[in-house]
Design a protein around this motif. Structure first.
Motif, PDB file in Angstrom:
ATOM      1  N   ALA A   1       7.846  72.397  15.511  1.00 27.03           N
ATOM      2  CA  ALA A   1       8.011  73.549  14.622  1.00 27.03           C
ATOM      3  C   ALA A   1       9.279  73.954  14.229  1.00 27.03           C
ATOM      4  N   ALA A   2      10.156  73.499  14.870  1.00 28.81           N
ATOM      5  CA  ALA A   2      11.697  73.648  14.288  1.00 28.81           C
ATOM      6  C   ALA A   2      11.691  72.539  13.151  1.00 28.81           C
ATOM      7  N   LYS A   3      10.955  71.462  13.037  1.00 25.44           N
ATOM      8  CA  LYS A   3      11.054  70.657  11.962  1.00 25.44           C
ATOM      9  C   LYS A   3      10.632  71.149  10.907  1.00 25.44           C
ATOM     10  N   LYS A   4       9.498  72.024  10.967  1.00 22.06           N
ATOM     11  CA  LYS A   4       8.820  72.806   9.702  1.00 22.06           C
ATOM     12  C   LYS A   4       9.649  74.150   9.621  1.00 22.06           C
ATOM     13  N   GLY A   5      10.578  74.379  10.088  1.00 22.50           N
ATOM     14  CA  GLY A   5      11.396  75.615   9.999  1.00 22.50           C
ATOM     15  C   GLY A   5      11.162  76.904  10.754  1.00 22.50           C
ATOM     16  N   ASP A   6      10.064  76.672  11.511  1.00 22.70           N
ATOM     17  CA  ASP A   6       9.449  77.860  12.203  1.00 22.70           C
ATOM     18  C   ASP A   6      10.067  78.038  13.682  1.00 22.70           C
ATOM     19  N   PHE A   7      11.188  78.716  13.499  1.00 27.69           N
ATOM     20  CA  PHE A   7      12.172  79.006  14.713  1.00 27.69           C
ATOM     21  C   PHE A   7      11.756  79.643  15.588  1.00 27.69           C
ATOM     22  N   LYS A   8      10.760  80.786  15.173  1.00 24.29           N
ATOM     23  CA  LYS A   8      10.300  81.484  15.956  1.00 24.29           C
ATOM     24  C   LYS A   8       9.107  81.016  17.085  1.00 24.29           C
ATOM     25  N   LYS A   9       8.551  80.257  16.499  1.00 27.28           N
ATOM     26  CA  LYS A   9       7.487  79.379  17.311  1.00 27.28           C
ATOM     27  C   LYS A   9       8.193  78.392  18.096  1.00 27.28           C
ATOM     28  N   ALA A  10       9.337  77.787  17.373  1.00 27.96           N
ATOM     29  CA  ALA A  10       9.983  76.565  18.479  1.00 27.96           C
ATOM     30  C   ALA A  10      10.421  77.360  19.611  1.00 27.96           C
ATOM     31  N   ASP A  11      11.064  78.568  19.437  1.00 24.94           N
ATOM     32  CA  ASP A  11      11.664  79.222  20.525  1.00 24.94           C
ATOM     33  C   ASP A  11      10.590  79.694  21.597  1.00 24.94           C
ATOM     34  N   GLU A  12       9.353  79.969  21.021  1.00 33.72           N
ATOM     35  CA  GLU A  12       8.162  80.299  21.916  1.00 33.72           C
ATOM     36  C   GLU A  12       7.918  79.073  22.717  1.00 33.72           C
ATOM     37  N   PHE A  13       7.808  77.879  22.150  1.00 30.99           N
ATOM     38  CA  PHE A  13       7.441  76.708  22.908  1.00 30.99           C
ATOM     39  C   PHE A  13       8.573  76.198  23.852  1.00 30.99           C
TER      40      PHE A  13
END
Length: 109
Positions: free
Chosen positions: A32-44
């Motif tokens: 998710a972070a690689k795609k720039g979706d940091f909100k999702k990365a934080d959720e994971f």
């Protein structure tokens, strides 16, 4: 004896399952972070941490029984479960750092 073995396997499988869930969530955080979706990365990352807490709870129950004088059989399955847990902990720690690096790279754009 059969009941004790069954309980030990329940502990082993609980640790392995939760460790696996944590590691998988950490990998999803990196993606998710690689795609720039940091909100999702934080959720994971949050999910990964919850899985570790669950694994530690299973482990703590086992340690509590041992401390109370109820010997817990340590066999290859238990060693394998502990190995999974330690690997997951290390991977999750590294995933947090990778997510942070992606965040910093994004901020510098």
């Amino acid at each position: 004896m059969a009941e004790e073995n069954s309980q030990n396997m329940e502990v082993v499988m609980g640790i392995i399952m939760q460790a696996g869930n944590g590691k998988a969530a950490a990998m999803q955080a990196i993606q998710a972070a690689k795609k720039g979706d940091f909100k999702k990365a934080d959720e994971f990352i949050h999910q990964a941490n919850e899985a570790l807490v669950n694994a530690h709870n299973v482990q703590t129950d086992m340690l509590t029984k041992e401390a109370q004088g109820h010997h817990v059989k340590v066999d290859l399955y238990m060693v394998h479960a502990q190995d999974h847990l330690m690997t997951a902990i290390t991977f999750i720690d590294l995933a947090k750092e990778v997510v942070d690096v992606y965040k910093k790279m994004d901020e510098e754009k």
